[in-house]
Design a protein around this motif. Structure first.
Motif, PDB file in Angstrom:
ATOM      1  N   ALA A  14       0.816  -1.207   0.000  1.00 24.88           N
ATOM      2  CA  ALA A  14       0.000   0.000   0.000  1.00 24.88           C
ATOM      3  C   ALA A  14       0.854   1.263   0.000  1.00 24.88           C
ATOM      4  CB  ALA A  14      -0.939   0.001   1.199  1.00 24.88           C
ATOM      5  N   VAL A  15       2.051   1.187   0.591  1.00 27.09           N
ATOM      6  CA  VAL A  15       2.945   2.331   0.626  1.00 27.09           C
ATOM      7  C   VAL A  15       3.409   2.670  -0.784  1.00 27.09           C
ATOM      8  CG1 VAL A  15       5.158   3.161   1.525  1.00 27.09           C
ATOM      9  CG2 VAL A  15       3.681   1.742   2.946  1.00 27.09           C
ATOM     10  N   VAL A  16       3.561   1.627  -1.617  1.00 25.99           N
ATOM     11  CA  VAL A  16       4.091   1.814  -2.954  1.00 25.99           C
ATOM     12  C   VAL A  16       2.991   2.107  -3.976  1.00 25.99           C
ATOM     13  CG1 VAL A  16       5.480   0.724  -4.758  1.00 25.99           C
ATOM     14  CG2 VAL A  16       5.964   0.256  -2.370  1.00 25.99           C
ATOM     15  N   LEU A  17       1.788   1.593  -3.725  1.00 25.06           N
ATOM     16  CA  LEU A  17       0.709   1.722  -4.703  1.00 25.06           C
ATOM     17  C   LEU A  17       0.263   3.172  -4.877  1.00 25.06           C
ATOM     18  CD1 LEU A  17      -1.538  -1.301  -3.741  1.00 25.06           C
ATOM     19  CD2 LEU A  17      -0.147  -1.055  -5.770  1.00 25.06           C
ATOM     20  N   THR A  18      -0.055   3.510  -6.100  1.00 18.58           N
ATOM     21  CA  THR A  18      -0.606   4.816  -6.390  1.00 18.58           C
ATOM     22  C   THR A  18      -2.074   4.823  -6.002  1.00 18.58           C
ATOM     23  OG1 THR A  18       0.887   5.027  -8.250  1.00 18.58           O
ATOM     24  CG2 THR A  18      -1.037   6.483  -8.233  1.00 18.58           C
ATOM     25  N   VAL A  19      -2.478   5.851  -5.295  1.00 15.51           N
ATOM     26  CA  VAL A  19      -3.871   5.944  -4.877  1.00 15.51           C
ATOM     27  C   VAL A  19      -4.697   6.322  -6.094  1.00 15.51           C
ATOM     28  CG1 VAL A  19      -5.503   7.139  -3.388  1.00 15.51           C
ATOM     29  CG2 VAL A  19      -3.219   6.623  -2.553  1.00 15.51           C
ATOM     30  N   THR A  20      -5.751   5.550  -6.316  1.00 19.04           N
ATOM     31  CA  THR A  20      -6.625   5.839  -7.451  1.00 19.04           C
ATOM     32  C   THR A  20      -7.974   6.303  -6.948  1.00 19.04           C
ATOM     33  OG1 THR A  20      -7.586   3.645  -7.535  1.00 19.04           O
ATOM     34  CG2 THR A  20      -5.523   3.966  -8.731  1.00 19.04           C
ATOM     35  N   PRO A 140      -7.954 -18.690  -1.541  1.00 16.85           N
ATOM     36  CA  PRO A 140      -6.605 -18.346  -1.987  1.00 16.85           C
ATOM     37  C   PRO A 140      -5.643 -18.477  -0.804  1.00 16.85           C
ATOM     38  CG  PRO A 140      -8.197 -16.718  -2.743  1.00 16.85           C
ATOM     39  CD  PRO A 140      -8.904 -17.594  -1.753  1.00 16.85           C
ATOM     40  N   ALA A 141      -4.519 -19.118  -1.023  1.00 12.63           N
ATOM     41  CA  ALA A 141      -3.571 -19.370   0.066  1.00 12.63           C
ATOM     42  C   ALA A 141      -2.151 -19.302  -0.480  1.00 12.63           C
ATOM     43  CB  ALA A 141      -3.860 -20.738   0.693  1.00 12.63           C
ATOM     44  N   GLY A 142      -1.203 -19.794   0.296  1.00  7.24           N
ATOM     45  CA  GLY A 142       0.185 -19.758  -0.135  1.00  7.24           C
ATOM     46  C   GLY A 142       0.687 -18.332  -0.187  1.00  7.24           C
ATOM     47  N   ASP A 143       1.514 -18.026  -1.154  1.00  8.45           N
ATOM     48  CA  ASP A 143       2.019 -16.661  -1.344  1.00  8.45           C
ATOM     49  C   ASP A 143       0.973 -15.866  -2.103  1.00  8.45           C
ATOM     50  OD1 ASP A 143       4.487 -17.167  -0.111  1.00  8.45           O
ATOM     51  OD2 ASP A 143       5.305 -17.988  -1.969  1.00  8.45           O
ATOM     52  N   ASN A 144       0.420 -14.833  -1.452  1.00 14.57           N
ATOM     53  CA  ASN A 144      -0.573 -13.964  -2.070  1.00 14.57           C
ATOM     54  C   ASN A 144       0.109 -12.655  -2.454  1.00 14.57           C
ATOM     55  OD1 ASN A 144      -3.650 -14.989  -1.484  1.00 14.57           O
ATOM     56  ND2 ASN A 144      -2.188 -15.771  -0.004  1.00 14.57           N
ATOM     57  N   VAL A 145      -0.010 -12.285  -3.724  1.00 18.37           N
ATOM     58  CA  VAL A 145       0.539 -11.018  -4.194  1.00 18.37           C
ATOM     59  C   VAL A 145      -0.628 -10.168  -4.662  1.00 18.37           C
ATOM     60  CG1 VAL A 145       2.076  -9.888  -5.837  1.00 18.37           C
ATOM     61  CG2 VAL A 145       2.701 -12.118  -4.887  1.00 18.37           C
ATOM     62  N   ILE A 146      -0.750  -8.982  -4.056  1.00 19.62           N
ATOM     63  CA  ILE A 146      -1.854  -8.073  -4.368  1.00 19.62           C
ATOM     64  C   ILE A 146      -1.268  -6.812  -4.971  1.00 19.62           C
ATOM     65  CG2 ILE A 146      -3.734  -6.702  -3.391  1.00 19.62           C
ATOM     66  CD1 ILE A 146      -3.784  -8.803  -1.095  1.00 19.62           C
ATOM     67  N   GLY A 147      -1.866  -6.322  -6.040  1.00 20.07           N
ATOM     68  CA  GLY A 147      -1.356  -5.112  -6.660  1.00 20.07           C
ATOM     69  C   GLY A 147      -2.442  -4.338  -7.366  1.00 20.07           C
ATOM     70  N   ARG A 148      -2.059  -3.194  -7.888  1.00 20.15           N
ATOM     71  CA  ARG A 148      -2.991  -2.352  -8.635  1.00 20.15           C
ATOM     72  C   ARG A 148      -2.202  -1.587  -9.673  1.00 20.15           C
ATOM     73  NH1 ARG A 148      -6.207   1.258  -4.894  1.00 20.15           N
ATOM     74  NH2 ARG A 148      -7.613  -0.506  -4.746  1.00 20.15           N
ATOM     75  N   THR A 149      -2.689  -1.617 -10.908  1.00 20.01           N
ATOM     76  CA  THR A 149      -2.115  -0.828 -11.991  1.00 20.01           C
ATOM     77  C   THR A 149      -3.241   0.029 -12.544  1.00 20.01           C
ATOM     78  OG1 THR A 149      -0.575  -2.619 -12.527  1.00 20.01           O
ATOM     79  CG2 THR A 149      -0.889  -0.902 -14.181  1.00 20.01           C
ATOM     80  N   GLY A 150      -3.179   1.319 -12.286  1.00 19.65           N
ATOM     81  CA  GLY A 150      -4.288   2.182 -12.668  1.00 19.65           C
ATOM     82  C   GLY A 150      -5.530   1.779 -11.892  1.00 19.65           C
ATOM     83  N   THR A 151      -6.589   1.439 -12.602  1.00 20.35           N
ATOM     84  CA  THR A 151      -7.826   1.016 -11.932  1.00 20.35           C
ATOM     85  C   THR A 151      -7.972  -0.503 -11.881  1.00 20.35           C
ATOM     86  OG1 THR A 151      -9.035   1.182 -14.023  1.00 20.35           O
ATOM     87  CG2 THR A 151      -9.043   3.132 -12.591  1.00 20.35           C
ATOM     88  N   THR A 152      -6.996  -1.226 -12.405  1.00 25.96           N
ATOM     89  CA  THR A 152      -7.062  -2.688 -12.418  1.00 25.96           C
ATOM     90  C   THR A 152      -6.374  -3.263 -11.187  1.00 25.96           C
ATOM     91  OG1 THR A 152      -7.110  -2.744 -14.831  1.00 25.96           O
ATOM     92  CG2 THR A 152      -6.481  -4.778 -13.709  1.00 25.96           C
ATOM     93  N   GLN A 153      -7.127  -4.065 -10.436  1.00 28.97           N
ATOM     94  CA  GLN A 153      -6.599  -4.713  -9.238  1.00 28.97           C
ATOM     95  C   GLN A 153      -6.214  -6.148  -9.589  1.00 28.97           C
ATOM     96  OE1 GLN A 153      -9.239  -3.922  -5.747  1.00 28.97           O
ATOM     97  NE2 GLN A 153     -10.493  -2.877  -7.278  1.00 28.97           N
ATOM     98  N   ASN A 154      -5.181  -6.648  -8.913  1.00 34.16           N
ATOM     99  CA  ASN A 154      -4.689  -7.992  -9.197  1.00 34.16           C
ATOM    100  C   ASN A 154      -4.483  -8.768  -7.905  1.00 34.16           C
ATOM    101  OD1 ASN A 154      -3.961  -7.642 -12.196  1.00 34.16           O
ATOM    102  ND2 ASN A 154      -2.919  -5.930 -11.219  1.00 34.16           N
ATOM    103  N   LEU A 155      -4.759 -10.056  -7.982  1.00 36.98           N
ATOM    104  CA  LEU A 155      -4.444 -10.972  -6.893  1.00 36.98           C
ATOM    105  C   LEU A 155      -3.865 -12.232  -7.516  1.00 36.98           C
ATOM    106  CD1 LEU A 155      -4.556 -12.339  -4.078  1.00 36.98           C
ATOM    107  CD2 LEU A 155      -6.927 -12.947  -4.604  1.00 36.98           C
ATOM    108  N   SER A 156      -2.717 -12.634  -7.025  1.00 29.28           N
ATOM    109  CA  SER A 156      -2.109 -13.888  -7.445  1.00 29.28           C
ATOM    110  C   SER A 156      -1.882 -14.726  -6.201  1.00 29.28           C
ATOM    111  CB  SER A 156      -0.779 -13.605  -8.152  1.00 29.28           C
ATOM    112  OG  SER A 156      -0.124 -14.824  -8.453  1.00 29.28           O
TER     113      SER A 156
END
Length: 196
Positions: A14-20, A140-156
């Motif tokens: 969240a510190v790195v993500l751009t606020v949209t 969803p379990a294991g290593d969870n990676v959450i991100g956001r690029t513009g208005t698109t949110q991602n979960l792996s």
């Protein structure tokens, strides 16, 4: 426990993500529908174990399955709606398609529709055909990676595991003891752009 790890990862990210403009899970306007997909990859190990027990899992349209002998069965479920803020852990993402589970050993089956990723509970739920109450199927379990690029949110999620409620429901309906809580079925990659 996986949700706690995901929360910690999200807090750091969240510190790195751009606020949209997505400050919350506001209702999507019909002018621009929500888009994206949930890609579930069932690894070859799970598929082989299921086949040995006579269990068959069939994705239903408009989900799009593809098979590779190395990676396993990959199914893409289209996003059909929802309002969610994945990095903030609330809202839900609606998915198109369904799942048919068949026990070839005894002929029993169950079909699920209305797939939905509940972000706040970190579960993929679905409603059995003929029923009205959703069942928590996968977590969803294991290593969870959450991100956001513009208005698109991602979960792996490196692991997608059978939920305790899902295991109990499937075993009861299919007359088997194959499904267990925490059983890994593969992995998840979710992209979600909320409608506006």
């Amino acid at each position: 426990m996986a949700r706690s790890r995901a929360r910690l990862a999200a807090a750091g990210a969240a510190v790195v993500l751009t606020v949209t403009g997505l400050s919350g899970a506001a209702a999507a306007d019909a002018a621009t529908p929500s888009t994206g997909s949930a890609v579930i990859t069932n690894d070859a190990t799970f598929l082989a174990q299921a086949a040995l027990k006579g269990i068959l899992v069939v994705p239903l349209q408009p989900a799009a399955p593809a098979y590779d002998s190395t990676t396993g069965l990959t199914t893409t479920f289209p996003v059909t709606g929802g309002a969610a803020n994945i990095p903030q852990f609330y809202g839900d993402v609606n998915l198109g398609g369904g799942l048919l589970f068949v026990n070839l050993a005894n002929g029993k089956s169950v079909t699920f529709k209305q797939l939905d990723f509940h972000v706040d509970t970190w579960q993929i739920n679905a409603v059995p055909v003929g029923g009205t109450t959703s069942v928590a199927l996968l977590d969803p379990a294991g290593d969870n990676v959450i991100g956001r690029t513009g208005t698109t949110q991602n979960l792996s999620a490196s692991s997608l595991q059978v939920d305790a409620a899902g295991a109990q429901y499937l075993d009861a309906k299919l007359g088997t003891s194959f499904f267990t809580e925490g059983q890994s079925v593969g992995s998840l990659a979710l992209t979600f752009t909320q409608g506006s």
